[in-house]
Each structure stands twice: as structure tokens, then as C-alpha cells.
Design an enzyme around this catalytic site. Structure first.
Site, PDB file in Angstrom:
ATOM      1  NE  ARG A 133      45.474  25.250  31.817  1.00 12.44           N
ATOM      2  CZ  ARG A 133      45.048  23.989  32.005  1.00 12.44           C
ATOM      3  NH1 ARG A 133      43.823  23.756  32.388  1.00 12.44           N
ATOM      4  NH2 ARG A 133      45.862  22.984  31.805  1.00 12.44           N
ATOM      5  CE  LYS A 193      37.908  27.790  34.236  1.00 16.73           C
ATOM      6  NZ  LYS A 193      38.899  27.122  33.406  1.00 16.73           N
ATOM      7  NE  ARG A 221      35.915  15.872  33.088  1.00 17.89           N
ATOM      8  CZ  ARG A 221      36.567  16.977  32.784  1.00 17.89           C
ATOM      9  NH1 ARG A 221      37.182  17.659  33.717  1.00 17.89           N
ATOM     10  NH2 ARG A 221      36.601  17.429  31.555  1.00 17.89           N
TER      11      ARG A 221
END
Ligand code: BTN
Length: 256
Positions: A60, A124, A251
Site C-alpha cells: 500500500r 503485522k 497507532r
């Protein structure tokens, strides 16, 4: 033990009757499975390209997606939505399919971070990149089976992998089966049909977060989920703010 090689007949066997909905091609190497499928905009819905190795994997926001040969699952699915269907929330719907498939394969700690990161225990594990090919969507998915060597430290700190022996043919089949179910629902019902399932997978549900967008002042608030279009709902000191997908990331905010 080395990872099992990707073999179309093994993927088809694991898919069972659902194999009829897909045309899976395994590539030893390509630049990017998304780029390859975008160049084949006339391909049938259900066309899948899976690569052992990508030389120019796309992430992305113009980032690069780094993965090592055999230590990841990198594939793209071309899918045609029914005429007139809105693609709003499609990447979130795909996240639901991926997270549910991973949980079904016994991968623990899987959750979703808006808009479309796959997390495992807060780090992730994989990502989703949806691009267009004419009127079709190219759904690109990358999952780390083991973390690639040579990741920049700022990336590897926040990244994780499945890190156990897993048959990639079975995993890919489980992902495709899950995508099939979700996309068949998304076509007529849009993201509204899947919103509750996304909420159940939201890694930051009820948590204080900061939304950082390019060229905008960061916004802090409580993550109260997403609306029926897939926009993030953030409860700030003054209102519930609706944040659209884009160059935005979340975050966690540590309590003072
Ligand atoms: C992200 O930045 O989180 C999205 C990463 C998407 C990577 C996958 S790997 C298969 C497909 N082909 C690409 O070039 N990118 C996607």
C-alpha cells in the site's frame, strides 16, 4: 522441514468442489502478482496467480512488499463484482476472509487493523492490496510464513510470521474458500453484510488510537469500529469522526 512447493493439483484437491470457481496458476517468479493480473483485465473472475517469488511486490501507499521465496504466500485473485455493486469496504471484507481462514487453520492471535492489515499478536502478519483491472478487482494478499531476511529494522520490529510448518497448498485453498464465501456475500450485500464479522476481528476495538494521515493533523480518539461503508469511526473529545480509507494508519496510544 522445507515448505511444501505450491502445486495447482494439490490446491485443487484441497479446495474440493470449490475448485470449479477458480483457475489457479503457480509462477516460480514474477514482478508482482497484482501487476500480472492487472495486465490480464479480460481474465475470468476467479483467476488466481500465486508466485513463489516476487521481484517487485507492491504494498500500500507505493511501498514495496518484501518476501523470501518459499517463506511466504503471495497471490492475487481477480474478481468481478456484480454490475452496479459498490466496492466500498471491499478491502475490509477481504480482511475478514483472510483472518477467518487463518483462524480456521489454527493460526492464533489473528486480528485486523483498519483499513487492511492482518495482525498476529499485534504485529503485522500480512497485507492486502486491492487494485482495479478494468471493471474487475485484483485482490492481492501477502502473508509471512517466516520473516524475510534483510527487512529494515523499522519494518521487522512490527512484523511477524506464522512460523510453523504449514502446507501452503492447504493454506491457499482455505484462503480461497473463505474469499469465495465472503465475496459472494459482498456482491449483493456490500460491506454491511460483513460489518459485524469485521467488528469481531477489530484489533483495537474500544482502544485509544491515533490516526495519522498524510498532509493532515493526527487525530486521537477511541476506536469504536467501522460503519457500513467501511469508514473508521473514531470517538474524539468532541464528536464521532468518520475516517475514510486512504493513506491512514493506526497507532495504539499508551495511557498517560
Ligand atoms: C500492504 O502494504 O500491506 C499490502 C501488501 C500486499 C502484498 C501482496 S503480495 C501479492 C500481491 N502482489 C503484490 O505485488 N502485492 C500483493
Amino acid at each position: 522441514m522445507p515448505d511444501s512447493p505450491l502445486v495447482p493439483s494439490s490446491i485443487a484437491a484441497a479446495l474440493g468442489p470449490l475448485a470449479a470457481h477458480f483457475d489457479v496458476e503457480v509462477l516460480a517468479e514474477c514482478d508482482s502478482t497484482n501487476a500480472r493480473l492487472q495486465a490480464r483485465a479480460d481474465a475470468a473472475s476467479g483467476t488466481v496467480l500465486v508466485a513463489e517469488r516476487q521481484t517487485a511486490g507492491r504494498g500500500r501507499m507505493g511501498r514495496t512488499w518484501i518476501s523470501d521465496a518459499g517463506a511466504s504466500l503471495t497471490f492475487s485473485l481477480l474478481w468481478r463484482l456484480p454490475a452496479g455493486a459498490s466496492p466500498s469496504g471491499l478491502s475490509l471484507a477481504v480482511g475478514v476472509a483472510v483472518a477467518e481462514a487463518l483462524r480456521g487453520q489454527g493460526v492464533d492471535g489473528v486480528a485486523l487493523k483498519w483499513p487492511n492489515d492482518i495482525l498476529r499478536h499485534g504485529k503485522k502478519l500480512g497485507g492486502i492490496l486491492i487494485e482495479l483491472a478494468g471493471s474487475a478487482a485484483v485482490v492481492g494478499i501477502g502473508l509471512n510464513l517466516r520473516l524475510p531476511a534483510g527487512l529494515p529494522p523499522e519494518v521487522s520490529r512490527g512484523a511477524t510470521a506464522i512460523d510453523r510448518v504449514i502446507d501452503r497448498n492447504v493454506l491457499l485453498a482455505a484462503l480461497l474458500a473463505s474469499l469465495h464465501g465472503v465475496l459472494e456475500q459482498f456482491g449483493p450485500g456490500g460491506f454491511a453484510a460483513l460489518r459485524d464479522r469485521w467488528q469481531a476481528l477489530n484489533a483495537y476495538a474500544g482502544a485509544p488510537v491515533r490516526v495519522i494521515a498524510e498532509f493532515a493533523v493526527p487525530v486521537e480518539g477511541i476506536c469504536i469500529g467501522v460503519d457500513v461503508d467501511g469508514a473508521l469511526l473514531l470517538e474524539t473529545a468532541v464528536c464521532v469522526q468518520r475516517i475514510l480509507s486512504g493513506d491512514v494508519s493506526l497507532r495504539p496510544v499508551k495511557p498517560a
